[in-house]
Design an enzyme around this catalytic site. Structure first.
Site, PDB file in Angstrom:
ATOM      1  N   CYS B  88       0.822  -1.380   0.204  1.00 40.86           N
ATOM      2  CA  CYS B  88      -0.026   0.063   0.125  1.00 40.86           C
ATOM      3  C   CYS B  88       0.714   1.360  -0.088  1.00 40.86           C
ATOM      4  CB  CYS B  88      -0.908  -0.029   1.373  1.00 40.86           C
ATOM      5  SG  CYS B  88      -1.989  -1.382   1.048  1.00 40.86           S
ATOM      6  N   CYS B 213     -13.948  -1.102   8.558  1.00 45.29           N
ATOM      7  CA  CYS B 213     -13.040  -1.259   7.346  1.00 45.29           C
ATOM      8  C   CYS B 213     -13.196  -0.179   6.254  1.00 45.29           C
ATOM      9  CB  CYS B 213     -13.448  -2.658   6.884  1.00 45.29           C
ATOM     10  SG  CYS B 213     -13.607  -3.896   8.141  1.00 45.29           S
ATOM     11  N   LYS B 340     -10.825   5.339   4.514  1.00 44.55           N
ATOM     12  CA  LYS B 340     -12.193   5.013   4.772  1.00 44.55           C
ATOM     13  C   LYS B 340     -13.292   5.349   4.041  1.00 44.55           C
ATOM     14  CE  LYS B 340     -15.364   3.047   7.443  1.00 44.55           C
ATOM     15  NZ  LYS B 340     -16.289   2.889   6.388  1.00 44.55           N
ATOM     16  N   HIS B 344      -9.600   3.564  -1.150  1.00 43.95           N
ATOM     17  CA  HIS B 344      -8.461   2.785  -1.295  1.00 43.95           C
ATOM     18  C   HIS B 344      -8.018   2.106  -2.462  1.00 43.95           C
ATOM     19  CE1 HIS B 344      -4.738   1.474   0.260  1.00 43.95           C
ATOM     20  NE2 HIS B 344      -5.020   0.656   0.989  1.00 43.95           N
TER      21      HIS B 344
END
Lengths: 482, 401
Positions: B88, B213, B340, B344
């Site tokens: 990431c 998540c 969030k 992402h």
């Protein structure tokens, strides 16, 4: 020096299928199943097979024994995971045995366990005889009710035996009560009453009488008769016909365990040994295309009991009325597992070989420079203060007890039996591993600091290519296991 | 003696696509969308770009290997393009490559671009995939939420925290990010949520529920960087410069050595300490104006605020519940909605964070614009698992700040 049994052990999966739930499900089709719909039977977890259960039984049996003295491993089963790859070799590996121990698979009959035992007793060398079965049965069949999953192990040899071999006798008779052909998934069985009258009642008493005659032992002196017939009353009838006392007939464990196939006579023998007194005579017989009968006499050493007893394993079962899960995990239902389950689990066999000590023996490293234990073993020490190169000797981790550092119950990742429990297990003597857990009781979820022990299980199934790979998983350790 | 990157490189232009479930758009479409905005913002011609760095994480899911997909999508004619992948941190890695290239004098103007097209898997969450032929033999089949969820169990045990208190603080983080996301037209998730919704949501991996998540999104972001001198020569004023670029990677000690307790990120602490030094920041809690941290999961943000030395160890819950990190708090964290809610798309995420800092410092952040004149912004990415990961940190700020 006496020849006989030096140690014994067993393994019974903790989960127990509630037979009433099965009978109820199929009552619309076969109300007759209700007659069998009492009690429970053992269920192997999705990550267990004859090999992993054998490893568990063998570890139970070999607790405190010197493994390097073992000259042979005999693995008996009718449900071996590999047809052409020696299954006993995997068991030997998981037990970290030396490569000069002879390994052998014995298969194709419900007598496989006792025949392996007879052969091992004749073989001379100290040998581990282990038998295990995870028998497939069609949904709604009587076999689904009466079968169980489990394993038993016996350490055979000369010396300070817990039970000496008095004698043995075998009868090879091609009586086909049931069979499974080359491509068969399930057993095909003939009428139970015929099997009883023409099979058990004609073949087994003959074998027992021959054994008693050859050993000069009076049948009335037998204290336990272990005979794994699942059908009610068969063992008692056989005992009567063979001249054995009625009170000697051992419980066939149908009430809560089920019949564990090739393992069952050895499981019953192990359980009998656990309660035997010095001088007790135990007769074990099996039935499958004939009959094997073996007579043992407990010695003064019989008071050496295994740390985790078989009776306690029978006791600690968890009843499971979730028949849908049983059917799903045994492939009896076509269930939607989601796209995540489609991941290809191919194994590079060359890497499998290169990593075999790590995966199958759970061999890690011990840095001779700084003393740090680590898993996996590596060229450069993991201790940031050390970093020494090529200083690690082998360090086995499979028997270490760890403590839980962190964990989760994951409902996103694919698991055949969600949630997937995994986390970081830290070993007291150094080293740690982020690993899968197994046999977690949702009623008693993990907590940080909990003691964990390692068990040998199936890591992944490659359903495309028929391969399965094994690794070690953590599960909570009981007080006796620490 | 290394002197660090501080004020050696300036941002000339940035662009960021809308993040979300971009069913109709390919990775190429997303890259072009971000690039066109960045190029216009920089006010240069494409031919002025000397080199490019391309960050993407799970390329097998969309563009495939190498740098060629970026060069082809943008029609970059035979210039050097490098593809980077570092979990990431891939977007920040692309930025690092471009910034270092300019700082070294190897090129005048460089492009950093990241993209991820994740919504072609057929299911929510990150793609289930092989971890390599050796790792597959013994690693648990861990998901991202399952890996990061373990922080909660270790953090609770270490600081003796009641599970409900931790869950509430985690919920506050998500409610805050949804509030912020509702003011961001490019965000994947733009709906506000309530504490009750978060706390009662279905569990994904104990104790993380659905709203703990982040979203898995499609998106792309781009930065064009140059030297402060060239930027000024091109007519730019009030430059935003790079103050620090740090990366810390696990050596395996968290995974294999008993010196780590599982409740924090060893790498973040190492990278943050170096980044503050590089940026000449000694009181981060007072000096940093805005944070964009890797809030892949609410609990990650919670422990990260301690690992960046903003909240004291064991003290994040108090700061969070006090509103310290809210949009109107002392130091906002994820003012754009964060991973969030902004979303992402892995390879783009690091650049998206820098994009937000860049907008905020120029007063161009629209409805979510911070009024207290932000001057120093810190971005943070984490790739992998708490027990073995890559952490990247970028600090950007006004020239001279």
């Amino acid at each position: 020096m006496d020849t006989g049994l030096l140690a014994y052990g067993a393994y019974l999966p903790v989960r127990r299928l509630d037979r009433a739930a099965v009978a109820q499900t199929h009552a619309w089709f076969n109300p007759g199943l209700k007659g069998l719909g009492r009690g429970t039977r053992t269920i192997a977890n999705w990550d267990e097979d004859a090999v992993t259960m054998s490893v568990a039984a063998a570890r139970n049996c070999l607790e405190g024994q010197e493994r390097d003295a073992l000259g042979a491993v005999w693995l008996a089963s009718t449900s071996l995971p590999f047809r052409d790859r020696q299954n006993a070799g995997i068991v030997g590996d998981a037990l970290s045995l030396k490569s000069d121990a002879m390994t052998l698979d014995v298969a194709s009959s419900q007598r496989a366990g006792t025949t392996a035992l007879m052969a091992a007793l004749k073989g001379g060398a100290q040998a581990l005889v282990v038998a295990a079965d995870r028998r497939a049965a069609k949904a709604g069949s009587p076999q689904e009710m009466t079968y169980g999953d489990g394993a038993a192990a016996l350490l055979v040899g000369k010396g300070d035996v817990v039970a000496r071999l008095v004698g043995s006798h075998t009868e090879a008779v091609d009586f086909v009560d049931h069979y499974r052909g080359e491509d068969g998934e399930f057993d095909y069985a003939w009428e139970e009453r015929w099997v009883r009258d023409e099979g058990h009642m004609k073949i087994t008493p003959r074998a027992i009488k021959a054994l008693l005659e050859s050993t000069g032992v009076d049948g009335a002196s037998i204290s336990q008769f272990c005979y794994p017939a699942a059908a009610r009353g068969v063992a008692a009838k056989v005992a009567k016909a063979a001249g054995l006392p009625d009170g000697a007939v051992a419980d066939n464990l149908q009430g809560n365990i089920g019949e564990t196939g090739a393992a069952h006579p050895l499981l019953m023998l192990a359980l009998a040994l656990e309660s035997a007194k010095p001088g007790d005579r135990i007769l074990v017989a099996s039935f499958g295309q004939g009959c094997d009968a073996l007579l043992f006499e407990a010695t003064d050493a019989i008071t050496n009991r295994p740390a985790i007893g078989i009776a306690s394993q029978i006791e600690k079962g968890r009843t499971d009325a979730n028949y849908a899960r049983f059917m799903t995990l045994n492939g009896m239902m076509t269930v939607e597992h989601g796209i995540r389950a489609e991941l290809d689990k191919a194994t590079a066999l060359s890497n499998h070989w290169r990593s075999k000590d790590m995966t199958q023996r759970m061999m890690g490293g011990h840095c001779e420079a700084c003393g740090t234990n680590q898993f996996p073993k590596s060229r450069i020490c993991v201790n940031p203060e050390c970093g020494a190169v090529d200083t690690q000797r082998d360090e086995g981790f499979s028997d270490k007890i760890g403590k839980l550092n962190s964990f989760t119950a994951d409902r996103l990742t694919y698991s055949p039996d969600p949630p997937a429990y995994y986390g970081m297990v830290q070993f007291d003597s150094g080293g740690r591993l982020m690993c899968d857990f197994t046999d977690i009781d949702a009623e008693h979820p993990p907590e940080v600091g909990m003691a964990m022990r390692m068990v040998f299980r199936v890591k992944d199934y490659d359903t495309k290519r028929g391969f399965r790979r094994y690794f070690w998983k953590a599960m909570p350790a009981t007080q006796e296991e620490i | 003696m290394a002197t660090g990157i501080r004020d050696k490189v300036a941002i000339l232009g940035m662009g960021c696509s809308r993040f979300g479930e971009r069913w109709d758009d390919s990775a190429d479409d997303l890259m072009v969308e971000a690039f066109v905005e960045a190029l216009a913002d920089a006010g240069i011609d494409k031919s002025q770009i000397d080199a490019a760095w391309f960050g993407t994480g799970i390329e097998e899911q969309h563009v495939g290997k190498s740098s060629v997909p970026l060069a082809m999508a943008l029609r970059l004619q035979n210039i050097p393009v490098t593809r980077v992948e570092n979990y990431c941190a891939s977007g920040t890695e692309a930025f690092r490559g471009a910034v270092y290239a300019v700082a070294s004098g190897a090129c005048d103007i460089a492009l950093a671009q990241g993209v991820e097209k994740l919504k072609d898997t057929g299911y929510g969450g990150l793609p289930q995939r092989s971890r390599g032929t050796t790792n597959d033999l013994y690693w648990p089949n861990a998901s991202a939420p399952g890996s990061f969820a373990q922080l909660a169990s270790a953090y609770r045990a270490k600081h003796d925290i009641n599970p409900d208190d931790l869950k509430r603080a985690m919920a506050h983080i998500s409610v805050k990010s949804h509030d912020n996301g509702s003011r961001n037209p490019k965000a994947h998730l733009q709906k506000k949520i309530t504490m009750d919704q978060v706390i009662n949501a279905p569990i994904i991996a104990e104790p993380l529920g659905l709203f703990d998540c982040c979203g898995v999104s499609d998106g792309s972001a781009a930065a064009i960087v140059t030297t402060p001198e060239i930027a000024k020569a091109l007519g730019k004023k009030d430059l935003i410069t790079v103050k620090a670029l740090q990366l810390a990677v696990s050596s395996g000690s968290e995974a294999g050595h008993n010196s780590w307790d599982g409740s924090y990120f060893q790498t973040t602490r190492a990278a943050a300490a170096r980044a503050y030094k590089e940026a000449d920041i000694d009181k981060p809690r007072d000096q940093v104006s805005l944070f964009e941290v890797h809030d892949c999961f609410s609990v990650t943000e919670l422990v990260t605020m301690e690992d960046l030395f903003i909240s004291p160890e064991g003290g994040a819950i108090k700061d969070i519940m006090d509103g310290f990190y809210d949009a109107d708090g002392k130091v906002p964290c994820q003012i754009d909605g964060g991973l969030k809610c902004f979303g992402h798309p892995i390879g783009a995420s690091g650049l998206r964070m820098i994009y937000e800092m860049y907008l905020q410092m120029q007063g161009r952040a629209g409805e979510r614009q911070r009024q207290e004149d932000p001057s120093i912004g810190m971005t943070h990415n984490l790739g992998g698992f708490p027990h073995q990961n890559v952490c990247s940190i970028t600090i950007v700020g006004r020239e001279g700040a």
